[in-house]
Design an enzyme around this catalytic site. Structure first.
Site, PDB file in Angstrom:
ATOM      1  N   ASP A   1      66.742 -80.769  26.832  1.00 29.97           N
ATOM      2  CA  ASP A   1      65.895 -80.619  27.759  1.00 29.97           C
ATOM      3  C   ASP A   1      64.995 -81.946  27.849  1.00 29.97           C
ATOM      4  O   ASP A   1      63.482 -81.718  28.204  1.00 29.97           O
ATOM      5  CB  ASP A   1      64.861 -79.490  27.122  1.00 29.97           C
ATOM      6  CG  ASP A   1      65.521 -78.205  26.789  1.00 29.97           C
ATOM      7  OD1 ASP A   1      66.445 -78.098  27.339  1.00 29.97           O
ATOM      8  OD2 ASP A   1      64.905 -77.323  26.184  1.00 29.97           O
TER       9      ASP A   1
ATOM     10  N   CYS B   1      62.412 -76.363  21.200  1.00 25.24           N
ATOM     11  CA  CYS B   1      63.870 -76.098  21.372  1.00 25.24           C
ATOM     12  C   CYS B   1      64.687 -76.846  20.367  1.00 25.24           C
ATOM     13  O   CYS B   1      65.513 -76.337  20.112  1.00 25.24           O
ATOM     14  CB  CYS B   1      63.695 -76.643  22.693  1.00 25.24           C
ATOM     15  SG  CYS B   1      63.019 -75.704  24.204  1.00 25.24           S
TER      16      CYS B   1
ATOM     17  N   LYS C   1      68.381 -72.778  30.882  1.00 24.83           N
ATOM     18  CA  LYS C   1      67.941 -71.786  29.969  1.00 24.83           C
ATOM     19  C   LYS C   1      66.554 -71.338  29.989  1.00 24.83           C
ATOM     20  O   LYS C   1      65.743 -72.237  30.528  1.00 24.83           O
ATOM     21  CB  LYS C   1      68.392 -72.352  28.432  1.00 24.83           C
ATOM     22  CG  LYS C   1      67.734 -73.312  28.268  1.00 24.83           C
ATOM     23  CD  LYS C   1      68.168 -74.015  26.543  1.00 24.83           C
ATOM     24  CE  LYS C   1      67.451 -74.899  25.952  1.00 24.83           C
ATOM     25  NZ  LYS C   1      65.815 -74.863  25.942  1.00 24.83           N
TER      26      LYS C   1
END
Length: 194
Positions: A19, A112, A82
């Site tokens: 991410d 995350c 996601k």
């Protein structure tokens, strides 16, 4: 009692990129530096033929992975969208067949990256979190995320330790190419201030 740390090899490892998206650029501590370190890991994985997987958390709102990582030039690297915090979504998990280790870096450490670490550990994977390529919006969140990951059983490591560990020695056929990636020291990512 000594804890056994699984040795990284190109054959038994997968690289997870978590991410590092455009929207976070001005919010994450040491963002340019962790991207620079992350690029070294992505480039080393390419030279050593290590499967790389990347995710983007809600890209419609948070944007895509930053270009500094060089992933847009790599059609061989799947990038999965996601909405859950963990990278452990079905398409990513499919790449773990026959592997023992996940090398993990990205943001945010306390969300995350932590959730991915816990899920991977529950799936009996060895997790090597690259601390100089992982950050959060605050140093406090980063620091305590690393403590939680270590207590859960993850290996906290550095990019250079991972890269040289994957090589195994100067006799590796890709040694000279990989060595070029680490000739210049990794940038300061604030870890000494934690």
């Amino acid at each position: 009692m000594a804890c056994r740390i699984s040795r990284l090899t190109p054959q038994n490892s997968v690289l997870f990129v978590c991410d590092l998206q455009e929207k976070f650029r001005n919010q994450i501590k040491f963002f340019p530096e962790i991207c620079q370190v992350g690029r070294r890991l992505v480039d080393a994985a390419k030279l050593l033929d290590i499967k790389t997987i990347a995710t983007e958390q809600y890209p419609k709102g948070l944007g895509h992975l930053v270009p500094e990582l060089g992933l847009q030039e790599r059609p061989d690297i799947p990038i999965y969208d996601k909405s859950k915090f963990s990278m452990c979504i079905e398409p990513a998990l499919a790449h773990l067949q026959g592997k023992k280790n996940v090398i993990l870096f990205g943001i945010e450490a306390h969300v995350c990256v932590l959730q991915t670490t816990l899920d991977l550990l529950e799936n009996k994977m060895n997790v090597h979190v690259v601390v100089d390529a992982t950050s959060s919006r605050t140093q406090e969140n980063r620091k305590y995320a690393f403590k939680q990951m270590k207590q859960a059983g993850a290996v906290l490591t550095t990019s250079e330790c991972v890269i040289l560990g994957l090589l195994g020695g100067a006799d590796h056929p890709q040694f000279r190419e990989v060595q070029k990636l680490i000739m210049e020291s990794a940038p300061d990512t604030g870890l000494c201030k934690l």
